[in-house]
Scaffold this motif. Structure first.
Motif, PDB file in Angstrom:
ATOM      1  N   ARG A  40       0.843  -1.201   0.000  1.00  0.00           N
ATOM      2  CA  ARG A  40       0.000   0.000   0.000  1.00  0.00           C
ATOM      3  C   ARG A  40       0.878   1.251   0.000  1.00  0.00           C
ATOM      4  N   ASP A  42      -9.468   1.499  -1.061  1.00  0.00           N
ATOM      5  CA  ASP A  42      -9.945   0.120  -1.159  1.00  0.00           C
ATOM      6  C   ASP A  42     -11.029   0.005  -2.222  1.00  0.00           C
ATOM      7  N   THR A  43     -10.985  -1.076  -3.009  1.00  0.00           N
ATOM      8  CA  THR A  43     -11.948  -1.310  -4.084  1.00  0.00           C
ATOM      9  C   THR A  43     -12.926  -2.417  -3.694  1.00  0.00           C
ATOM     10  N   THR A  77      -8.853  -4.981  -3.882  1.00  0.00           N
ATOM     11  CA  THR A  77      -7.527  -4.402  -4.052  1.00  0.00           C
ATOM     12  C   THR A  77      -7.519  -2.984  -3.494  1.00  0.00           C
ATOM     13  N   TYR A  78      -6.380  -2.363  -3.535  1.00  0.00           N
ATOM     14  CA  TYR A  78      -6.190  -0.973  -3.139  1.00  0.00           C
ATOM     15  C   TYR A  78      -5.717  -0.278  -4.402  1.00  0.00           C
ATOM     16  N   GLU A 127      -2.173  -0.029  -8.399  1.00  0.00           N
ATOM     17  CA  GLU A 127      -2.939  -0.999  -7.618  1.00  0.00           C
ATOM     18  C   GLU A 127      -2.010  -1.844  -6.755  1.00  0.00           C
ATOM     19  N   ASP A 148      -2.538  -5.485  -4.776  1.00  0.00           N
ATOM     20  CA  ASP A 148      -3.435  -6.612  -4.554  1.00  0.00           C
ATOM     21  C   ASP A 148      -2.830  -7.474  -3.461  1.00  0.00           C
TER      22      ASP A 148
END
Length: 142
Positions: free
Chosen positions: A94, A116-117, A121-122, A137, A139
């Protein structure tokens, strides 16, 4: 940094295009997410777009992945004469994702804040000051 991979936008024919790419490159899709898979009270999807592709990935070789999505109508169509692809940076953490996102988006236009998705994922996306579109991204499942 894990990898950098191309991400292509389509006007509703991502699945057809990727079936063609698969016939050329071989391999198997590692992930297919349709807009209906993400539909919720907070993210309502029009009926005519539920089967469109939100995310499709086709590995090419050992370290490369070709990725795509269909652009929802509310975002406007993709013009084939303009930039219709993004560069996906897959970060190792991250913190690295934040650093790359912050650095590359400076002076550009953020299209989706990093965070955050719904698919775990971020990630965030932006157009840099040179007009290049990026997705950064992380993951955590990789």
């Amino acid at each position: 940094m894990r990898t950098i991979n191309p991400w292509i936008n389509f006007n509703g024919n991502a699945e057809e295009a990727f079936a063609f790419y698969k016939s050329v490159f071989g391999g198997e899709f590692t992930k297919i997410i349709r807009f209906k898979d993400l539909a919720s009270a907070e993210f309502q999807v029009p009926e005519k777009e539920v089967d469109k592709i939100m995310y499709i990935a086709l590995p090419i070789g050992q370290h490369n992945v070709l990725i795509a999505n269909d652009v929802p109508e509310f975002m406007g169509g993709v013009n084939e004469s303009e930039n219709r692809s993004k560069i996906l940076v897959s970060a190792e953490s991250r913190e690295e994702a934040d650093k790359v996102f912050s650095g590359l988006s400076a002076g550009g236009e953020v299209e989706g804040d990093i965070g955050d998705t719904p698919w775990g994922t971020y990630a965030g996306m932006f157009r840099d000051k040179y007009g290049i579109e990026w997705i950064v991204e992380f993951d955590p499942s990789l």
